[in-house]
Design an enzyme around this catalytic site. Structure first.
Site, mmCIF file in Angstrom:
data_model
loop_
_atom_site.group_PDB
_atom_site.id
_atom_site.type_symbol
_atom_site.label_atom_id
_atom_site.label_comp_id
_atom_site.label_asym_id
_atom_site.label_seq_id
_atom_site.Cartn_x
_atom_site.Cartn_y
_atom_site.Cartn_z
ATOM 1 N N ASN A 21 30.417 37.985 23.466
ATOM 2 C CA ASN A 21 29.320 38.357 22.565
ATOM 3 C C ASN A 21 29.301 39.866 22.390
ATOM 4 O OD1 ASN A 21 28.419 38.429 25.300
ATOM 5 N ND2 ASN A 21 26.285 38.360 24.687
ATOM 6 N N ILE A 22 28.975 40.279 21.176
ATOM 7 C CA ILE A 22 28.973 41.699 20.819
ATOM 8 C C ILE A 22 27.632 42.007 20.162
ATOM 9 C CG2 ILE A 22 30.151 43.517 19.502
ATOM 10 C CD1 ILE A 22 32.656 41.582 19.483
ATOM 11 N N GLU A 23 26.796 42.750 20.884
ATOM 12 C CA GLU A 23 25.441 43.017 20.384
ATOM 13 C C GLU A 23 25.384 44.316 19.587
ATOM 14 O OE1 GLU A 23 22.801 42.558 23.777
ATOM 15 O OE2 GLU A 23 23.103 40.388 23.713
ATOM 16 N N CYS A 27 28.098 36.104 18.435
ATOM 17 C CA CYS A 27 28.255 35.283 19.647
ATOM 18 C C CYS A 27 29.716 35.219 20.082
ATOM 19 C CB CYS A 27 27.767 33.865 19.392
ATOM 20 S SG CYS A 27 25.992 33.710 19.176
ATOM 21 N N GLU A 81 31.496 32.623 20.880
ATOM 22 C CA GLU A 81 32.231 31.531 20.234
ATOM 23 C C GLU A 81 32.767 31.962 18.877
ATOM 24 O OE1 GLU A 81 29.253 31.555 21.613
ATOM 25 O OE2 GLU A 81 28.548 29.551 22.136
ATOM 26 N N CYS A 99 24.929 28.175 20.153
ATOM 27 C CA CYS A 99 23.766 28.258 19.259
ATOM 28 C C CYS A 99 24.050 27.482 17.975
ATOM 29 C CB CYS A 99 23.423 29.719 18.960
ATOM 30 S SG CYS A 99 24.456 30.470 17.687
ATOM 31 N N CYS A 111 26.796 28.927 15.651
ATOM 32 C CA CYS A 111 28.161 28.687 16.140
ATOM 33 C C CYS A 111 28.563 27.226 15.935
ATOM 34 C CB CYS A 111 28.284 29.087 17.607
ATOM 35 S SG CYS A 111 28.215 30.881 17.831
HETATM 36 N N1 THU Z 1 25.081 34.175 22.694
HETATM 37 C C1 THU Z 1 26.386 33.791 22.593
HETATM 38 O O1 THU Z 1 27.305 34.616 22.670
HETATM 39 N N2 THU Z 1 26.659 32.474 22.401
HETATM 40 C C2 THU Z 1 25.710 31.501 22.305
HETATM 41 O O2 THU Z 1 26.033 30.379 21.947
HETATM 42 C C3 THU Z 1 24.312 31.811 22.628
HETATM 43 C C4 THU Z 1 23.963 33.259 22.575
HETATM 44 C C5 THU Z 1 24.786 35.597 22.908
HETATM 45 C C6 THU Z 1 24.124 36.290 21.758
HETATM 46 C C7 THU Z 1 23.405 37.416 22.444
HETATM 47 O O3 THU Z 1 24.296 38.504 22.592
HETATM 48 C C8 THU Z 1 23.072 36.872 23.819
HETATM 49 O O4 THU Z 1 23.904 35.738 24.000
HETATM 50 C C9 THU Z 1 21.623 36.475 23.997
HETATM 51 O O5 THU Z 1 21.213 35.647 22.985
#
Ligand code: THU
Length: 139
Positions: free
Chosen positions: A45-47, A56, A58, A93, A96
């Site tokens: 995941n890259i915020e 996300c 995935e 999520c 995804c």
């Molecule tokens: N996140 C994912 O990478 N995959 C998911 O299926 C659920 C959420 C990440 C997004 C965000 O960076 C962190 O988890 C919290 O929501």
């Protein structure tokens, strides 16, 4: 799916999780997607400070593969959890799941939601996205 292949995907997802860029949520996610050709693409995941552009794990893995010409996936392993935890169950999520719908057969696509190489849950995309909307609807 073979046990060995499941373990390999989980290990790769765990490794990818280490690259998670998540300074805002401190929730680290790693994913490893298996293509129909047998290649594995990983992602984390890259915020973003603006929150909305966050990607996300995935989708990072799947988009990396698609950007290199791979358009069919048969499995994906996901490992999530708060920074400091070894890993927890993190189901994909909704966004995804919809992206998987574009590039996977929902009846056979295996989604491995893993805590560790020995603790995981297996789902098909159809189980996680029943009655999914896909390309077939537009035919
Ligand atoms: N996140 C994912 O990478 N995959 C998911 O299926 C659920 C959420 C990440 C997004 C965000 O960076 C962190 O988890 C919290 O929501």
């Amino acid at each position: 799916m073979e046990q060995k292949q499941i373990e390999e995907l989980i290990k790769k997802a765990q490794e990818a999780r280490e690259f998670s860029y998540s300074p805002y949520s401190n929730y680290m996610v790693g994913a490893a997607a298996l293509t129909a050709e047998g290649d594995i693409y990983t992602g984390c995941n890259i915020e973003n400070a603006a929150y909305g552009p966050t990607n996300c794990a995935e989708r990072t893995a799947i988009f990396k593969a698609v950007s290199e010409g791979k358009r069919k996936f048969t499995a994906i392993a996901i490992v999530g959890g708060k920074r400091g935890s070894a890993g927890d169950y993190a189901a994909p999520c909704g966004v995804c799941r919809q992206v998987m719908m574009e590039f996977c057969d929902p009846q056979t696509m295996q989604i491995i939601v893993a805590k560790s190489v020995t603790e995981y849950k297996l789902f098909t995309l159809l189980q996680l996205l029943p009655e999914g909307f896909g390309a077939a609807n537009l035919e």
